[in-house]
Motif scaffolding. Structure first.
Motif, short mmCIF file in Angstrom:
data_model
loop_
_atom_site.label_atom_id
_atom_site.label_comp_id
_atom_site.label_asym_id
_atom_site.label_seq_id
_atom_site.Cartn_x
_atom_site.Cartn_y
_atom_site.Cartn_z
N ALA A 189 12.04 1.99 -6.14
CA ALA A 189 11.48 3.28 -5.74
C ALA A 189 9.96 3.21 -5.63
CB ALA A 189 11.89 4.36 -6.74
N LYS A 190 9.36 2.48 -6.56
CA LYS A 190 7.90 2.33 -6.55
C LYS A 190 7.47 1.56 -5.29
CE LYS A 190 4.02 0.73 -9.27
NZ LYS A 190 3.58 -0.30 -10.18
N LEU A 191 8.20 0.50 -4.99
CA LEU A 191 7.87 -0.31 -3.81
C LEU A 191 8.02 0.53 -2.54
CD1 LEU A 191 7.09 -3.25 -3.12
CD2 LEU A 191 9.51 -3.66 -2.66
N ALA A 192 9.06 1.37 -2.52
CA ALA A 192 9.29 2.23 -1.35
C ALA A 192 8.12 3.20 -1.17
CB ALA A 192 10.60 3.00 -1.51
N ARG A 193 7.67 3.80 -2.27
CA ARG A 193 6.54 4.74 -2.18
C ARG A 193 5.30 4.03 -1.65
NH1 ARG A 193 8.54 6.64 -7.04
NH2 ARG A 193 7.05 5.43 -8.26
N ARG A 194 5.10 2.82 -2.15
CA ARG A 194 3.92 2.07 -1.74
C ARG A 194 3.99 1.71 -0.25
NH1 ARG A 194 -0.11 -1.38 -2.49
NH2 ARG A 194 0.16 -3.56 -1.96
N ALA A 195 5.16 1.22 0.17
CA ALA A 195 5.32 0.83 1.57
C ALA A 195 5.09 2.03 2.48
CB ALA A 195 6.71 0.24 1.80
N ARG A 196 5.62 3.18 2.07
CA ARG A 196 5.48 4.36 2.93
C ARG A 196 4.05 4.89 2.93
NH1 ARG A 196 10.79 7.87 1.72
NH2 ARG A 196 9.61 9.46 2.86
N ALA A 197 3.39 4.80 1.77
CA ALA A 197 1.99 5.24 1.73
C ALA A 197 1.14 4.35 2.63
CB ALA A 197 1.48 5.20 0.29
N LEU A 198 1.39 3.05 2.58
CA LEU A 198 0.64 2.13 3.43
C LEU A 198 0.94 2.39 4.91
CD1 LEU A 198 0.99 -1.21 1.43
CD2 LEU A 198 -1.12 0.06 1.84
N ALA A 199 2.21 2.63 5.21
CA ALA A 199 2.60 2.89 6.60
C ALA A 199 1.91 4.14 7.12
CB ALA A 199 4.11 3.02 6.72
N LYS A 200 1.85 5.15 6.26
CA LYS A 200 1.23 6.42 6.67
C LYS A 200 -0.27 6.24 6.90
CE LYS A 200 0.95 11.24 5.07
NZ LYS A 200 1.34 11.98 6.26
N GLU A 201 -0.88 5.46 6.03
CA GLU A 201 -2.33 5.32 6.11
C GLU A 201 -2.77 4.33 7.19
OE1 GLU A 201 -4.21 4.87 2.39
OE2 GLU A 201 -6.19 4.58 3.24
N HIS A 202 -2.09 3.19 7.27
CA HIS A 202 -2.57 2.13 8.18
C HIS A 202 -1.67 1.87 9.36
CE1 HIS A 202 -5.35 1.14 4.95
NE2 HIS A 202 -4.33 1.06 4.11
N GLY A 203 -0.44 2.42 9.36
CA GLY A 203 0.53 2.02 10.38
C GLY A 203 1.19 0.72 9.99
N VAL A 204 2.25 0.37 10.69
CA VAL A 204 2.99 -0.86 10.38
C VAL A 204 2.67 -1.89 11.46
CG1 VAL A 204 5.27 -1.86 10.02
CG2 VAL A 204 4.81 0.50 9.32
N PRO A 205 2.21 -3.08 11.07
CA PRO A 205 1.91 -4.11 12.07
C PRO A 205 3.13 -4.44 12.92
CG PRO A 205 1.03 -4.74 9.93
CD PRO A 205 1.89 -3.52 9.71
N ALA A 206 2.88 -4.88 14.14
CA ALA A 206 3.98 -5.17 15.07
C ALA A 206 4.92 -6.24 14.54
CB ALA A 206 3.42 -5.58 16.43
N ALA A 207 4.47 -7.03 13.55
CA ALA A 207 5.31 -8.10 13.00
C ALA A 207 6.55 -7.54 12.30
CB ALA A 207 4.52 -8.97 12.04
N GLY A 208 6.54 -6.27 11.93
CA GLY A 208 7.75 -5.70 11.34
C GLY A 208 7.51 -5.00 10.02
N GLY A 209 8.57 -4.39 9.50
CA GLY A 209 8.48 -3.55 8.31
C GLY A 209 7.76 -4.17 7.14
N THR A 210 8.16 -5.39 6.77
CA THR A 210 7.55 -5.98 5.56
C THR A 210 6.07 -6.30 5.76
OG1 THR A 210 8.35 -8.13 6.30
CG2 THR A 210 9.67 -7.00 4.63
N ALA A 211 5.64 -6.38 7.01
CA ALA A 211 4.21 -6.64 7.26
C ALA A 211 3.36 -5.45 6.82
CB ALA A 211 3.98 -6.96 8.73
N VAL A 212 3.99 -4.34 6.51
CA VAL A 212 3.21 -3.16 6.08
C VAL A 212 2.41 -3.49 4.82
CG1 VAL A 212 4.90 -2.03 4.54
CG2 VAL A 212 3.33 -0.65 5.91
N TYR A 213 2.96 -4.39 3.99
CA TYR A 213 2.25 -4.72 2.74
C TYR A 213 0.92 -5.42 3.03
CZ TYR A 213 6.86 -3.76 0.85
OH TYR A 213 8.05 -3.15 0.53
N THR A 214 0.86 -6.10 4.19
CA THR A 214 -0.38 -6.83 4.51
C THR A 214 -1.50 -5.89 4.89
OG1 THR A 214 0.13 -7.07 6.86
CG2 THR A 214 1.01 -8.76 5.38
N THR A 215 -1.18 -4.59 5.08
CA THR A 215 -2.24 -3.65 5.43
C THR A 215 -2.93 -3.10 4.19
OG1 THR A 215 -0.83 -1.68 5.40
CG2 THR A 215 -0.94 -2.92 7.47
N ALA A 216 -2.46 -3.49 3.00
CA ALA A 216 -3.10 -3.03 1.77
C ALA A 216 -4.53 -3.57 1.71
CB ALA A 216 -2.31 -3.50 0.55
#
Lengths: 574, 148
Positions: free
Chosen positions: A362-389
């Motif tokens: 649940a914590k990871l999900a919140r983090r991924a979604r917060a990052l997606a909301k703030e930075h968008g998700v890179p074209a490489a795919g869902g897990t690449a959202v963590y690289t926008t931290a």
């Protein structure tokens, strides 16, 4: 001619309306007849919310999670529409289940309504197929792993490998799996369902309602009412109640929820949907030698029994009392399913590892979604959202190459964390260069050649700290103090060992630009050069391992740390 | 008419639709490994997924340890039963699947539960101080170990 008359001449809508609504309800309208209408209503609601979801959903392995996260967290009422669709599927399973139970109790599957019953069983299968294909579409952890397990059961059967390849479209989950599941979910299954419901409704026109057992023909005829408005009113009330309950549940739960993006490299405790829980619990309880057999046979036996029902129980008597064996069997089946479902949830709640895993997910999900909301998700795919931290790359490098020596109890070098190279850090260093947080754990720190403690009054120490601090290039420097510090430095013992300009080596490190981007980049690249630690160097050379861009990112990270507090560090990973 | 339509829909069967760069994946520093297994995500440099080519894609994970003789062993974290993500229970010193409770020894050997085989080993190679692992996704289910 009136407008309506004109329209009726050309469409015949008045007659169509009468045909649609004036069907006699044998024995009179009743709330006992509403479940079929509720099922049709929920199907229509699924079609509507599904169409709305497809305005935003993108069925590709790289886009799916990002598009659903966008829908959930950005689009107005996106969470609500998706929540209605998600819980609407559950409502359908429940409504159809209740409908079928009622049909069983009332003997509604008996001659001449066998076809209607079989279509109902088929509809149940279709709804399960909808749920199973839909579960994967968000491409989040829950759906991904649950789908992997489901398809694993298929693969384990003889010839199942071919079926698996056909269902998941290839050798592994990917783009083609999603396009396939999506096509089935939004086009193929709805088309089949629509046809099935149409035939089922035509059959209903032919046979009418199944009246309660034991009512006489004369009494039924006498009590008969037209569908409109008597039954239509009851149907509408029931639909409204179903919708209200669905809306309440959606608001209460905050919608469907969305896990972290599907990640085959992450750990995840996969669990099936609620309606699969009884089967899940059953296969966990049987001996492992027959586990796969039970997993595949139990649904087949259950489904087969439903299909065979009108062929087995063929007597005309619809009274439940005369069919006690069947009622008992069904009650035992439903009770067993309910008990297994409860056991499964209880077992999970009592498992601390599972509870902990859920919290982490649940914590990871919140983090991924917060990052997606703030930075968008890179074209490489869902897990690449963590690289926008913030500082993702630098922190990854740090964790892999630096943290072992500069953090924690096992470290061999100076501790580096929030405040590194800040005034307090420098002051602490000057007061105890061989303290545990500084060079205390290095060979140099333990040797005779270690730097001595700076002998200075508190005011002098402030000035020296400011001088060293100024080398970082920080903006908040006090020039007067720096000037006083420079005088102390140049005329005191500091200058015996340290140059503080240019790149000339000295017996101690040259302090010019100490803590600046250029200095930190060069230091991490090779701390063993003459102007840094020279022969005293104990840190590995990173110039070969890390490129210039990585070295610079690490330097920027270290500079960020300078003004950061432990709280700031926490906030980077909310 | 029907046959071409079926072949259209069944096109992916038998095809390798998702493929990763074949070289061993740089996984972890040798120093970081001990007798207790460490979970290491395996990130492919590039993956071809039907029409798309993507870099740095997580493929799976391995449990990696270094035995008393200094040998490095890697096991796929995919449960050979049905594909859930395997965890390691440090207290009991065994691997456990959170889904259907298969358990495996630290060596990967099957201990109990529905899995018909032990954990799937992955080839490792040590280059300098780095451990590299070749990722293979094995078919789940059954006692035989076949790449999927």
């Amino acid at each position: 001619m009136s407008m309506r008359g004109w329209l009726d001449d050309r469409t015949g809508y008045r007659r169509a309306w009468r045909v649609a609504l004036e069907q006699p309800v044998l024995g009179g309208a009743s709330f006992a007849y509403v479940m079929g209408s509720v099922v049709v209503f929920l199907l229509a609601l699924q079609a509507t919310t599904g169409a709305l979801l497809s305005f935003y959903y993108s069925p590709s392995a790289t886009d799916a999670w990002a598009s659903v996260a966008y829908l959930e967290d950005e689009v107005t009422l996106g969470w609500f529409i998706r929540g209605l669709h998600h819980h609407g599927a559950s409502a359908l399973v429940i409504a159809l289940g209740l409908h079928m139970l009622q049909v069983i109790v009332w003997g509604g599957y008996k001659k001449p309504r066998e076809m209607s019953w079989w279509l109902g069983v088929l509809l149940l299968l279709l709804i399960l197929a909808f749920a199973l294909t839909g579960d994967l579409l968000p491409w989040d952890q829950g759906g991904y792993w649950a789908s992997k397990v489901r398809i694993g059961y298929v693969a384990a059967t003889p010839g199942g490998a071919q079926v698996q390849a056909g269902v998941q479209a290839g050798n592994d989950f990917g783009n083609l799996t999603l396009t396939r599941f999506h096509a089935l979910h939004v086009l193929v299954l709805p088309a089949v369902t629509l046809a099935l419901v149409a035939v089922r409704m035509l059959l209903h026109r032919k046979h009418g309602v199944t009246t309660r057992w034991g009512r006489g023909a004369a009494e039924l005829t006498r009590a008969t009412q037209p569908y409109w408005p008597h039954q239509a009113f009851r149907d509408a009330i029931s639909m409204a109640l179903a919708l209200a309950a669905l809306i309440a549940w959606t608001v209460h739960t905050g919608g469907a929820g969305l896990g972290a993006p599907a990640d085959p490299s992450a750990s995840f405790d996969a669990r099936p949907a609620w309606f699969e829980r009884s089967l899940f619990q059953l296969v966990r309880m049987v001996p492992s030698s027959v586990e796969a057999l039970v997993a595949l046979l139990a649904p087949l036996v259950g489904g087969g029994a439903l299909i065979m029902l009108p062929l087995i129980d063929r007597g005309p008597d619809r009274s439940p009392r005369r069919r006690a064996w069947l009622i008992a069997l069904v009650a035992a089946g439903v009770g067993g399913i309910a008990a297994l479902t409860v056991m499964s949830y209880r077992a999970d709640a009592a498992d601390p590892d599972f509870v902990q895993g859920q919290a982490a997910s649940a914590k990871l999900a919140r983090r991924a979604r917060a990052l997606a909301k703030e930075h968008g998700v890179p074209a490489a795919g869902g897990t690449a959202v963590y690289t926008t931290a913030p500082f993702y790359r630098a922190r990854t490098l740090w964790a892999a190459s630096c943290a072992g020596c500069h953090e924690g109890d096992e470290r061999k070098g100076p501790a580096i964390g929030p405040g590194y190279n800040g005034r307090a850090w420098i002051r602490g260093f000057l007061q105890a260069p061989s303290g545990d947080a500084y060079f205390g754990r290095t060979k140099l720190g333990k040797s005779d050649e270690a730097m001595p403690v700076a002998e200075a009054t508190p005011a002098e120490l402030d000035d020296l700290v400011e001088l060293i601090y100024a080398e970082t290039g920080a903006a908040d420097v006090d020039p007067a103090r720096v000037a006083r510090g420079a005088a102390l430095f140049d005329n005191g013992p500091c200058a015996d060992c340290h140059e503080r300009t240019g790149v000339e080596p000295s017996s101690g490190p040259n302090l010019a630009g100490r803590g600046s981007i250029a200095h930190l980049t060069a230091l991490v690249a090779d701390a063993g050069v003459a102007r840094f630690f020279g022969a005293h160097d104990e840190m590995p050379r990173f110039a070969d391992e890390l490129g210039p861009a990585d070295l610079r990112m690490l330097a920027e990270w270290l500079i960020w740390l300078r003004d950061a507090t432990p709280d700031d560090l926490q906030r980077l990973d909310p | 008419m029907l046959l071409p339509a079926a072949r259209y829909v069944l096109y992916p069967i038998g095809r390798r639709t998702v493929t990763a760069a074949a070289e061993p994946i740089d996984a972890i520093a040798l120093d970081a490994l001990g007798p207790i297994p460490t979970r290491v995500p395996l990130i492919a440099r590039s993956v071809r997924d039907a029409w798309s080519a993507t870099v740095d894609v997580p493929l799976g994970a391995a449990w990696v340890r270094r035995d008393a003789q200094g040998q490095v062993h890697a096991l796929s974290a995919v449960c050979p039963h049905l594909g859930c993500a395997i965890g390691f229970d440090g207290g009991a010193g065994e691997y456990r699947c959170p889904c259907h409770e298969s358990a495996f020894a630290a060596s990967g050997d099957r201990l109990r539960g529905p899995s018909e085989r032990g954990l799937d080993p992955l080839a490792t190679v040590v280059e300098g101080d780095r451990v590299k692992i070749t990722w293979v996704r094995y078919r789940v289910g059954g006692a035989a170990r076949e790449p999927s």
